[in-house]
Design a protein around this motif. Structure first.
Motif, PDB file in Angstrom:
ATOM      1  N   GLY A 136     -24.511   9.620   2.652  1.00 18.48           N
ATOM      2  CA  GLY A 136     -24.570   8.844   1.426  1.00 18.48           C
ATOM      3  C   GLY A 136     -25.615   8.034   1.623  1.00 18.48           C
ATOM      4  O   GLY A 136     -25.810   7.454   2.881  1.00 18.48           O
TER       5      GLY A 136
ATOM      6  N   SER B   5     -21.744  11.946   5.094  1.00 22.20           N
ATOM      7  CA  SER B   5     -20.838  11.942   4.059  1.00 22.20           C
ATOM      8  C   SER B   5     -19.803  13.065   4.255  1.00 22.20           C
ATOM      9  O   SER B   5     -20.503  14.036   4.099  1.00 22.20           O
ATOM     10  CB  SER B   5     -21.519  11.848   2.754  1.00 22.20           C
ATOM     11  OG  SER B   5     -20.531  12.061   1.603  1.00 22.20           O
TER      12      SER B   5
ATOM     13  N   ASP C  33     -28.286  16.966  -4.681  1.00 21.89           N
ATOM     14  CA  ASP C  33     -26.933  16.650  -4.840  1.00 21.89           C
ATOM     15  C   ASP C  33     -26.176  17.876  -5.517  1.00 21.89           C
ATOM     16  O   ASP C  33     -24.998  17.729  -5.951  1.00 21.89           O
ATOM     17  CB  ASP C  33     -26.611  15.529  -5.708  1.00 21.89           C
ATOM     18  CG  ASP C  33     -27.013  15.481  -6.938  1.00 21.89           C
ATOM     19  OD1 ASP C  33     -27.699  16.636  -7.268  1.00 21.89           O
ATOM     20  OD2 ASP C  33     -26.805  14.604  -7.784  1.00 21.89           O
TER      21      ASP C  33
ATOM     22  N   ARG D  37     -24.765  16.369   4.848  1.00 22.43           N
ATOM     23  CA  ARG D  37     -24.319  15.414   3.651  1.00 22.43           C
ATOM     24  C   ARG D  37     -24.375  14.038   4.074  1.00 22.43           C
ATOM     25  O   ARG D  37     -24.087  13.668   5.251  1.00 22.43           O
ATOM     26  CB  ARG D  37     -23.369  15.784   2.905  1.00 22.43           C
ATOM     27  CG  ARG D  37     -23.189  17.070   2.237  1.00 22.43           C
ATOM     28  CD  ARG D  37     -21.800  17.344   1.324  1.00 22.43           C
ATOM     29  NE  ARG D  37     -21.783  16.302   0.419  1.00 22.43           N
ATOM     30  CZ  ARG D  37     -22.676  16.291  -0.758  1.00 22.43           C
ATOM     31  NH1 ARG D  37     -23.403  17.386  -1.177  1.00 22.43           N
ATOM     32  NH2 ARG D  37     -22.310  15.194  -1.703  1.00 22.43           N
TER      33      ARG D  37
ATOM     34  N   GLU E 131     -26.637   3.930  -4.939  1.00 22.83           N
ATOM     35  CA  GLU E 131     -25.846   4.547  -3.864  1.00 22.83           C
ATOM     36  C   GLU E 131     -25.654   6.080  -4.501  1.00 22.83           C
ATOM     37  O   GLU E 131     -25.147   6.425  -5.485  1.00 22.83           O
ATOM     38  CB  GLU E 131     -24.687   3.809  -3.735  1.00 22.83           C
ATOM     39  CG  GLU E 131     -24.699   2.279  -3.243  1.00 22.83           C
ATOM     40  CD  GLU E 131     -23.461   1.728  -3.100  1.00 22.83           C
ATOM     41  OE1 GLU E 131     -22.405   2.343  -2.871  1.00 22.83           O
ATOM     42  OE2 GLU E 131     -23.492   0.532  -2.691  1.00 22.83           O
TER      43      GLU E 131
ATOM     44  N   GLU F  91     -19.817   7.640 -10.213  1.00 21.04           N
ATOM     45  CA  GLU F  91     -20.972   8.239  -9.418  1.00 21.04           C
ATOM     46  C   GLU F  91     -22.177   8.099 -10.194  1.00 21.04           C
ATOM     47  O   GLU F  91     -22.295   8.233 -11.287  1.00 21.04           O
ATOM     48  CB  GLU F  91     -20.621   9.521  -8.895  1.00 21.04           C
ATOM     49  CG  GLU F  91     -19.420   9.649  -7.993  1.00 21.04           C
ATOM     50  CD  GLU F  91     -18.267  10.334  -8.358  1.00 21.04           C
ATOM     51  OE1 GLU F  91     -18.450  11.137  -9.437  1.00 21.04           O
ATOM     52  OE2 GLU F  91     -17.178  10.283  -7.908  1.00 21.04           O
TER      53      GLU F  91
ATOM     54  N   GLU G 277     -25.320  10.436  -3.196  1.00 20.19           N
ATOM     55  CA  GLU G 277     -25.063  11.111  -2.117  1.00 20.19           C
ATOM     56  C   GLU G 277     -25.330  12.705  -2.460  1.00 20.19           C
ATOM     57  O   GLU G 277     -25.816  13.195  -3.238  1.00 20.19           O
ATOM     58  CB  GLU G 277     -23.266  11.508  -2.202  1.00 20.19           C
ATOM     59  CG  GLU G 277     -22.632  10.504  -1.477  1.00 20.19           C
ATOM     60  CD  GLU G 277     -21.174  10.714  -1.432  1.00 20.19           C
ATOM     61  OE1 GLU G 277     -20.838  12.071  -1.149  1.00 20.19           O
ATOM     62  OE2 GLU G 277     -20.276   9.976  -1.113  1.00 20.19           O
TER      63      GLU G 277
END
Length: 398
Positions: A364, A386, A316, A362, A266, A251, A268
């Motif tokens: 993505g 997400s 995040d 949330r 990318e 991640e 989240e």
């Protein structure tokens, strides 16, 4: 076929097979094959495959070896080493000698060309050839381009690349080898080629990359050889790439984006704030610039094209970042078409809808990291709800 024209195709094949055959032998083979029916490019492709080379490196309009140059040629490409180099007064021009395995030729480069170095091997594109004071000369003008070329382009043995971990990469590094896994990637056209932009990761860190003529996917394990530009940005192409299967991509945390300016990422997070400039914006129908009170800085007062726009803060749990989204991305995140968003804007209900459908949720988010006055921001290209994954959140926490 004239000898000069044949040489272009001989050296095009030699570069593709890494100079495994004597040029004179190749010249005889190609001359015989070209005498029959068929497309020159297809013939060269089959010959390269026979030698175990890479047909993707062949060119339909191959560079000119120095021995095949003639005065009057225009908009051509030459691959050569800078054998000697001098700078003119105030760096208004440079001049010297180029060389390749077939010979030498004088050159002059008008304007400032700080990237040129004596001993460097370059691909000179969109250049012309003239006769000057009784000698042939290659001329670089304002529309010419110069890019570094690998040693094997002239039949020379390339030095072994230096293996480095991502955390030790520095701008200016050349011929470095990196092994890692693709953490994010998107491929787009770039002229007649394609480019994949994204993030490469190993156990020591992450780095933005540009891969030319390669379509990489998230989760690919790769070994690459390339150079590092300011950013840092790792740049490589198909000549320095080996795929090593797939794996679980790491991640990308928002706290890491400071070091990934220019990268496609990318991430989240939760939308914790929506800025006042969110809602409906208007762009110039001619140049697509944002309008200010209906005025374009270039075209004056115009009838603007409405677009949905979202400026928000994504968090995040470890760090936060400003994100800016427009158009279909916002419509899909809201679950409403532009027509309904315009109606809500006219009735004064749009901000209430933004708060109820975006704030606290949330998402993505994928997009390109840009530098801003107050720090990095994400130009959003994709945004989708997400589901909460407690284990993923815990991994991102310090």
């Amino acid at each position: 076929m004239r000898r000069e024209e044949l040489l272009r195709h001989v050296f095009d094949v030699e570069r593709a097979i890494r100079w495994r055959e004597d040029p004179e032998v190749l010249a005889s083979t190609l001359e015989r094959l070209f005498a029959g029916e068929g497309d020159f490019f297809s013939i060269k492709k089959k010959l390269v495959e026979k030698y175990g080379g890479d047909p993707r490196s062949l060119e339909r309009d191959p560079p000119y070896p120095i021995a095949s140059l003639q005065p009057g040629l225009r908009r051509i490409t030459v691959i050569a080493r800078v054998a000697s180099l001098r700078r003119g007064p105030d760096d208004r021009y440079s001049y010297g000698v180029l060389e390749d395995p077939t010979g030498q030729v004088r050159f002059v480069a008008w304007g400032s060309w700080p990237s040129l170095r004596r001993g460097g091997i370059y691909r000179f594109s969109n250049v012309s050839v003239r006769s000057y004071r009784g000698a042939m000369e290659v001329v670089l003008g304002e529309n010419s381009t110069v890019r570094p070329a690998p040693p094997w382009a002239l039949g020379e043995e390339a030095p072994r690349p230096m293996r480095k971990m991502i955390s030790s990469l520095k701008p200016g590094d050349v011929n470095v080898e990196v092994v890692g896994i693709v953490a994010s990637a998107r491929t787009r056209p770039a002229g007649e080629k394609i480019i994949t932009e994204g993030v490469l990761a190993d156990e020591t860190g992450k780095v933005a990359f540009n891969a030319w003529d390669l379509e990489l996917r998230k989760g690919m394990r790769v070994r690459v050889v390339g150079r590092v530009r300011k950013g840092p940005l790792l740049v490589f192409d198909s000549n320095g790439f080996v795929s090593r299967g797939t794996g679980e991509p790491p991640e990308i945390g928002i706290h890491e984006l400071d070091g990934l300016i220019g990268a496609f990422v990318e991430v989240e997070g939760r939308v914790v704030r929506i800025l006042e400039r969110s809602g409906i914006a208007f762009r110039c129908p001619h140049c697509n610039r944002l309008l200010s009170s209906g005025v374009c800085p270039e075209h004056g007062r115009v009838e603007g094209r409405p677009v949905a726009r979202l400026s928000a803060v994504l968090d995040d749990g470890r760090a936060s970042i400003l994100m800016v989204a427009e158009g279909k991305v916002v419509e899909e995140a809201m679950g409403l078409p532009l027509r309904e968003l315009l109606e809500a804007h006219a009735s004064g209900e749009l901000h209430r809808l933004l708060y109820s459908r975006i704030l606290g949720r949330r998402f993505g988010v994928s997009g390109v990291v840009r530098g801003g006055r107050a720090g990095p921001l994400i130009r959003v290209e994709g945004m989708s709800p997400s589901p909460v994954d407690p284990e993923k959140i815990l991994r991102l926490l310090p």
